[in-house]
Scaffold this active site. Structure first.
Site, short mmCIF file in Angstrom:
data_model
loop_
_atom_site.label_atom_id
_atom_site.label_comp_id
_atom_site.label_asym_id
_atom_site.label_seq_id
_atom_site.Cartn_x
_atom_site.Cartn_y
_atom_site.Cartn_z
N SER A 114 42.87 -32.24 -9.72
CA SER A 114 42.97 -32.90 -11.01
C SER A 114 41.61 -33.39 -11.46
O SER A 114 40.72 -33.68 -10.64
CB SER A 114 43.94 -34.08 -10.89
OG SER A 114 43.82 -34.96 -11.98
N TYR A 138 45.47 -41.82 -7.14
CA TYR A 138 45.81 -40.40 -7.27
C TYR A 138 44.54 -39.55 -7.19
O TYR A 138 44.49 -38.56 -6.45
CB TYR A 138 46.52 -40.18 -8.59
CG TYR A 138 46.84 -38.74 -8.91
CD1 TYR A 138 47.85 -38.07 -8.24
CD2 TYR A 138 46.14 -38.06 -9.92
CE1 TYR A 138 48.14 -36.74 -8.55
CE2 TYR A 138 46.43 -36.74 -10.23
CZ TYR A 138 47.44 -36.09 -9.55
OH TYR A 138 47.74 -34.78 -9.86
#
Length: 309
Positions: A114, A138
């Protein structure tokens, strides 16, 4: 050829499986907490968690030529539940890599990362050599996963490739726990006649890809020869830069002023702190040279969503 897809019951995983079948895949194993929705005799749907050694071992019973590791705890939940986020996004990733290590031949291992691995001060266009500085749990988990995939590739345990996906828009269905969930929500809900909220400034730059292009790029990631990848096994996937204001302009143009009026600007400091730390544009020269594609503009992304409804 046997392909394993973790998170195969999810929105992106199910679409990837359908695309792989259309591409001629012989056998696909989906490992997820729920059954894979793709109904095809070539698909084996295993219900289990990626942190369960028995479930992971079962997925690999027939061997693996390609492994797509999509399953993860998303950004919002990772931030709220630190231990679960790191356990699934880091510990379970290593568990799957260790199962790959047992295979007679190292499988191609496609890891979906990501743009959340970046943060801090960044140039307008992020180069491939940009230092990782995640500003969320994350992003931290994904950065660790990237290093693990690169190290397992260096050791010859897998033939790995990390692909950093843009924010996927427009996702159908209900909102999820991702901090970026609003990116789809400010389009999906108004099109359905429902109210929606934009929690970040309207001039926030977002790096976006349609589901169709993202899936095509994942299929490409499984095929590309190892010799073409070279030493670096991490690649930013192509996308387009769009702000919520530009997205809402497209919504008004293609759907109507009434749809745009259903979106309220409601700033959320928690979401803003995460999403506004992400870069809004990347130098994807290498990815484009290797055949990875991108959408033309946000109008095209919205038209795709409207056509698929």
């Amino acid at each position: 050829m046997t392909i394993i897809v973790t998170g195969g019951a999810g929105f992106l995983g199910a679409r990837l499986i359908a695309a792989l079948l259309a591409d001629g895949a012989d056998r696909i194993v989906s490992l997820d907490r729920v059954a894979c929705p793709v109904d095809d005799a070539r698909v084996t749907s295993l219900i289990g968690s990626i942190d369960d050694p028995a479930a992971v071992a079962q997925a690999f019973q027939g061997g693996a030529d390609i492994v797509y590791h999509l399953a993860a705890v998303l950004s919002g939940q990772s931030e709220q539940d630190f231990d679960t986020g790191l356990h699934i996004n880091v510990d379970a990733t290593r568990l799957i890599l260790e199962e790959c290590r047992k295979q007679a031949r190292p499988p191609r291992f496609v890891f979906t990362s990501s743009l959340a691995v970046f943060g801090g001060e960044m140039p307008d266009i992020v180069p491939p050599t940009m230092v990782l500085m995640p500003q969320s749990s994350y992003g931290c988990g994904k950065a660790i996963g990237e290093l693990l995939v690169s190290e397992y590739s260096r050791k010859g345990f897998v033939d790995g490739l990390t692909v950093r996906l843009p924010t996927i828009c427009v996702r159908p269905g209900a909102p999820n726990s991702a901090a970026s969930s609003f990116v789809s929500g400010i389009i999906r809900e108004p099109v359905a006649g429902q109210a929606s909220e934009c929690p970040v400034p309207l001039d926030t730059r977002l790096w976006i890809s349609s589901p169709g292009v993202a899936v095509d790029n994942l299929v490409r990631a499984g095929r590309i020869p190892a010799d073409d990848l070279g030493l670096s096994r991490v690649m930013d996937m192509p996308g387009i830069t769009a702000t919520p204001a530009q997205m809402l302009d497209s919504l008004e143009k293609l759907v109507g002023a009434g749809a745009r009026a259903r979106v309220a600007l409601t700033r959320d400091p928690r979401i803003e702190a995460i999403v506004c730390s992400w870069p809004g544009a990347f130098d994807v020269t290498r990815a484009r040279a290797l055949g990875f594609g991108a959408d033309s503009d946000f109008d095209a992304i919205l038209r795709q969503f409207l056509a698929d409804r």
